[in-house]
Design a protein around this motif. Structure first.
Motif, PDB file in Angstrom:
ATOM      1  N   VAL A 116     -32.576  -2.997  18.592  1.00 20.00           N
ATOM      2  CA  VAL A 116     -31.519  -2.604  19.666  1.00 20.00           C
ATOM      3  C   VAL A 116     -31.474  -3.783  20.815  1.00 20.00           C
ATOM      4  CG1 VAL A 116     -31.249  -1.014  21.711  1.00 20.00           C
ATOM      5  CG2 VAL A 116     -32.361  -0.178  19.243  1.00 20.00           C
ATOM      6  N   ARG A 117     -30.151  -4.331  20.806  1.00 21.19           N
ATOM      7  CA  ARG A 117     -30.209  -5.491  21.835  1.00 21.19           C
ATOM      8  C   ARG A 117     -29.738  -5.101  23.212  1.00 21.19           C
ATOM      9  NH1 ARG A 117     -29.428 -10.937  21.695  1.00 21.19           N
ATOM     10  NH2 ARG A 117     -27.913 -11.881  23.090  1.00 21.19           N
ATOM     11  N   ILE A 118     -30.181  -5.616  24.231  1.00 24.64           N
ATOM     12  CA  ILE A 118     -29.909  -5.043  25.618  1.00 24.64           C
ATOM     13  C   ILE A 118     -29.118  -6.267  26.181  1.00 24.64           C
ATOM     14  CG2 ILE A 118     -30.651  -4.741  28.046  1.00 24.64           C
ATOM     15  CD1 ILE A 118     -30.666  -2.327  26.019  1.00 24.64           C
ATOM     16  N   ASN A 119     -27.896  -6.352  26.710  1.00 24.68           N
ATOM     17  CA  ASN A 119     -26.999  -7.330  27.206  1.00 24.68           C
ATOM     18  C   ASN A 119     -27.061  -7.320  28.720  1.00 24.68           C
ATOM     19  OD1 ASN A 119     -26.120  -8.115  24.583  1.00 24.68           O
ATOM     20  ND2 ASN A 119     -24.837  -6.186  24.740  1.00 24.68           N
ATOM     21  N   PRO A 120     -27.002  -8.688  29.259  1.00 25.32           N
ATOM     22  CA  PRO A 120     -26.971  -8.612  30.756  1.00 25.32           C
ATOM     23  C   PRO A 120     -25.944  -7.868  31.479  1.00 25.32           C
ATOM     24  CG  PRO A 120     -27.059 -10.782  29.881  1.00 25.32           C
ATOM     25  CD  PRO A 120     -26.654  -9.572  28.839  1.00 25.32           C
ATOM     26  N   TRP A 121     -26.086  -7.382  32.815  1.00 21.14           N
ATOM     27  CA  TRP A 121     -24.928  -6.964  33.398  1.00 21.14           C
ATOM     28  C   TRP A 121     -23.765  -7.655  33.761  1.00 21.14           C
ATOM     29  CZ3 TRP A 121     -23.434  -7.791  38.737  1.00 21.14           C
ATOM     30  CH2 TRP A 121     -22.418  -6.893  39.194  1.00 21.14           C
ATOM     31  N   ASP A 122     -22.704  -7.233  33.735  1.00 16.60           N
ATOM     32  CA  ASP A 122     -21.373  -8.107  33.784  1.00 16.60           C
ATOM     33  C   ASP A 122     -20.362  -7.448  34.699  1.00 16.60           C
ATOM     34  OD1 ASP A 122     -18.951  -9.351  33.768  1.00 16.60           O
ATOM     35  OD2 ASP A 122     -18.942  -9.927  31.623  1.00 16.60           O
ATOM     36  N   MET A 123     -20.135  -7.920  36.049  1.00 16.75           N
ATOM     37  CA  MET A 123     -19.440  -7.022  36.857  1.00 16.75           C
ATOM     38  C   MET A 123     -17.950  -7.016  36.469  1.00 16.75           C
ATOM     39  SD  MET A 123     -18.586  -8.278  40.901  1.00 16.75           S
ATOM     40  CE  MET A 123     -20.071  -8.500  41.353  1.00 16.75           C
ATOM     41  N   SER A 124     -17.590  -7.899  35.704  1.00 12.23           N
ATOM     42  CA  SER A 124     -16.067  -7.479  35.113  1.00 12.23           C
ATOM     43  C   SER A 124     -15.888  -6.551  34.166  1.00 12.23           C
ATOM     44  CB  SER A 124     -15.605  -8.937  34.336  1.00 12.23           C
ATOM     45  OG  SER A 124     -16.308  -9.074  33.239  1.00 12.23           O
ATOM     46  N   LYS A 125     -17.160  -6.157  33.392  1.00 14.00           N
ATOM     47  CA  LYS A 125     -17.184  -4.771  32.696  1.00 14.00           C
ATOM     48  C   LYS A 125     -17.556  -3.562  33.210  1.00 14.00           C
ATOM     49  CE  LYS A 125     -17.622  -8.146  28.825  1.00 14.00           C
ATOM     50  NZ  LYS A 125     -18.470  -8.522  27.506  1.00 14.00           N
ATOM     51  N   ASP A 126     -18.285  -3.633  34.215  1.00 13.63           N
ATOM     52  CA  ASP A 126     -18.868  -2.635  34.899  1.00 13.63           C
ATOM     53  C   ASP A 126     -17.822  -1.335  35.266  1.00 13.63           C
ATOM     54  OD1 ASP A 126     -21.536  -1.467  36.675  1.00 13.63           O
ATOM     55  OD2 ASP A 126     -19.904  -0.933  37.518  1.00 13.63           O
ATOM     56  N   THR A 127     -18.116  -0.222  34.837  1.00 10.92           N
ATOM     57  CA  THR A 127     -17.234   0.845  35.064  1.00 10.92           C
ATOM     58  C   THR A 127     -17.567   1.834  36.220  1.00 10.92           C
ATOM     59  OG1 THR A 127     -18.431   2.426  33.554  1.00 10.92           O
ATOM     60  CG2 THR A 127     -17.067   0.810  32.597  1.00 10.92           C
ATOM     61  N   VAL A 177     -25.737   4.262  31.463  1.00 11.27           N
ATOM     62  CA  VAL A 177     -25.711   2.767  30.952  1.00 11.27           C
ATOM     63  C   VAL A 177     -24.455   2.437  30.294  1.00 11.27           C
ATOM     64  CG1 VAL A 177     -26.888   1.208  29.647  1.00 11.27           C
ATOM     65  CG2 VAL A 177     -28.207   2.918  30.730  1.00 11.27           C
ATOM     66  N   ASP A 178     -23.591   1.522  30.872  1.00 11.06           N
ATOM     67  CA  ASP A 178     -22.316   1.195  30.038  1.00 11.06           C
ATOM     68  C   ASP A 178     -22.544   0.875  28.598  1.00 11.06           C
ATOM     69  OD1 ASP A 178     -20.519   1.878  32.374  1.00 11.06           O
ATOM     70  OD2 ASP A 178     -20.623  -0.142  33.156  1.00 11.06           O
ATOM     71  N   LEU A 234     -26.673   9.178  23.670  1.00 15.64           N
ATOM     72  CA  LEU A 234     -27.105  10.240  24.344  1.00 15.64           C
ATOM     73  C   LEU A 234     -28.259   9.684  25.624  1.00 15.64           C
ATOM     74  CD1 LEU A 234     -26.843  13.468  25.164  1.00 15.64           C
ATOM     75  CD2 LEU A 234     -28.495  13.585  23.427  1.00 15.64           C
ATOM     76  N   LEU A 235     -29.327   9.070  25.009  1.00 16.47           N
ATOM     77  CA  LEU A 235     -30.424   8.894  25.897  1.00 16.47           C
ATOM     78  C   LEU A 235     -29.774   7.924  27.016  1.00 16.47           C
ATOM     79  CD1 LEU A 235     -33.379   8.537  26.190  1.00 16.47           C
ATOM     80  CD2 LEU A 235     -33.304   6.424  25.122  1.00 16.47           C
ATOM     81  N   LEU A 236     -28.913   6.950  26.784  1.00 12.79           N
ATOM     82  CA  LEU A 236     -28.635   5.921  27.706  1.00 12.79           C
ATOM     83  C   LEU A 236     -27.538   6.452  28.692  1.00 12.79           C
ATOM     84  CD1 LEU A 236     -28.695   2.684  25.672  1.00 12.79           C
ATOM     85  CD2 LEU A 236     -30.636   3.633  27.216  1.00 12.79           C
ATOM     86  N   SER A 237     -26.558   7.518  28.052  1.00 11.25           N
ATOM     87  CA  SER A 237     -25.110   7.799  28.685  1.00 11.25           C
ATOM     88  C   SER A 237     -25.696   8.814  29.645  1.00 11.25           C
ATOM     89  CB  SER A 237     -24.207   7.832  27.855  1.00 11.25           C
ATOM     90  OG  SER A 237     -24.524   8.950  27.087  1.00 11.25           O
ATOM     91  N   GLN A 238     -26.795   9.521  29.018  1.00 13.06           N
ATOM     92  CA  GLN A 238     -26.690  11.025  29.897  1.00 13.06           C
ATOM     93  C   GLN A 238     -28.117  11.261  30.309  1.00 13.06           C
ATOM     94  OE1 GLN A 238     -25.216  14.426  27.728  1.00 13.06           O
ATOM     95  NE2 GLN A 238     -23.746  13.336  26.606  1.00 13.06           N
ATOM     96  N   LYS A 239     -29.224  10.544  29.727  1.00 14.19           N
ATOM     97  CA  LYS A 239     -30.564  10.934  30.279  1.00 14.19           C
ATOM     98  C   LYS A 239     -31.132   9.652  31.189  1.00 14.19           C
ATOM     99  CE  LYS A 239     -30.788  14.274  27.736  1.00 14.19           C
ATOM    100  NZ  LYS A 239     -30.821  15.905  28.202  1.00 14.19           N
ATOM    101  N   PHE A 240     -30.694   8.429  30.990  1.00 18.25           N
ATOM    102  CA  PHE A 240     -30.920   7.609  32.144  1.00 18.25           C
ATOM    103  C   PHE A 240     -29.971   7.725  33.245  1.00 18.25           C
ATOM    104  CE2 PHE A 240     -33.500   5.683  29.178  1.00 18.25           C
ATOM    105  CZ  PHE A 240     -33.840   4.410  29.179  1.00 18.25           C
ATOM    106  N   SER A 241     -30.522   7.233  34.560  1.00 16.55           N
ATOM    107  CA  SER A 241     -29.789   7.241  35.783  1.00 16.55           C
ATOM    108  C   SER A 241     -29.985   5.749  36.386  1.00 16.55           C
ATOM    109  CB  SER A 241     -30.384   8.357  36.596  1.00 16.55           C
ATOM    110  OG  SER A 241     -29.451   8.207  38.106  1.00 16.55           O
ATOM    111  N   PRO A 242     -28.750   5.160  36.659  1.00 20.77           N
ATOM    112  CA  PRO A 242     -27.539   5.622  36.347  1.00 20.77           C
ATOM    113  C   PRO A 242     -27.112   5.572  34.879  1.00 20.77           C
ATOM    114  CG  PRO A 242     -27.135   3.488  37.295  1.00 20.77           C
ATOM    115  CD  PRO A 242     -28.704   3.982  37.385  1.00 20.77           C
TER     116      PRO A 242
END
Length: 222
Positions: free
Chosen positions: A164-175, A99-100, A89-97
């Motif tokens: 909690v692991r944070i992964n790098p941005w991947d253009m091929s997975k970006d929605t 988070v995938d 909820l925090l990352l998908s609705q409270k963060f902007s933009p």
């Protein structure tokens, strides 16, 4: 193997990509008034934001003091589900933009086993489970009530470090159609970035400056 380090200091230290927190508070709405008044007590959302904004593999460990001493959190299985839903909820609705989901994962590392193998006794009022009370929702969640019953029954659930692991941005997975990794803001509307072993708030001008630097580095790489 965190079991061998329980109540001892791990060899790893805080760095640009590693953060320790003894508490398990994700956002400001989960903090008590005393915690809010303590300037040194920071919600995990700021670290998650700072990690996302450096676009590297990063690790947040909840249940480990700043000096590396492993203390853990006693958690029931339902409380683990509560934490995962709150993080989503925090990352998908409270963060902007938003988070995938490929950008993060959570794992519960057991550091001490339960003191019982018996079935957890539930009160009649807890047999019918409802939705978890997440983040800003008022009141005590039923999974916390279960933990209170466990304490009264002298039952000690397993002790965990929450990873909690944070992964790098991947253009091929970006929605969301980004052509360069985005800069995120927290539920407070603030932007943080990780430098050495601490989080720094960025102004809007600084975000634009950093984004231009990132674009130039991508162009150089290609």
């Amino acid at each position: 193997n965190y079991k061998q380090w329980y109540q001892r200091r791990v060899r790893e230290e805080e760095s640009k990509t590693v953060e320790f927190k003894a508490h398990d508070r994700l956002g400001l709405t989960q903090m008590t008034k005393k915690e809010l008044d303590d300037r040194l007590f920071q919600p995990s959302s700021r670290t998650l934001c700072a990690f996302l904004n450096i676009n590297r593999s990063c690790n947040l460990y909840l249940g480990v003091k700043d000096d590396g001493t492993v203390v853990g959190h006693h958690l029931l299985r339902d409380q683990m589900g509560h934490f995962k839903q709150s993080l989503d909820l925090l990352l998908s609705q409270k963060f902007s933009p938003s988070v995938d989901k490929y950008r993060y994962s959570v794992n519960f590392i057991e550091v001490e086993s339960s003191n019982t193998h018996s079935t957890f006794p539930k009160t009649p009022s807890l047999n019918i489970k409802q939705d978890h009370k997440l983040l800003e929702q008022p009141g005590v969640c039923w999974c916390e009530q279960e933990m209170r019953v466990a304490r009264k029954e002298a039952i000690k659930p397993p002790l965990y470090v929450i990873h909690v692991r944070i992964n790098p941005w991947d253009m091929s997975k970006d929605t969301q159609g980004f052509k360069v990794w985005p800069y995120f803001t927290t539920e407070e509307g603030k932007c943080y970035k990780r430098y050495i072993a601490s989080n720094h708030e960025l102004t809007q001008d600084r975000v634009i400056e950093e984004t231009n630097i990132d674009i130039q580095s991508m162009q150089t790489a290609y």
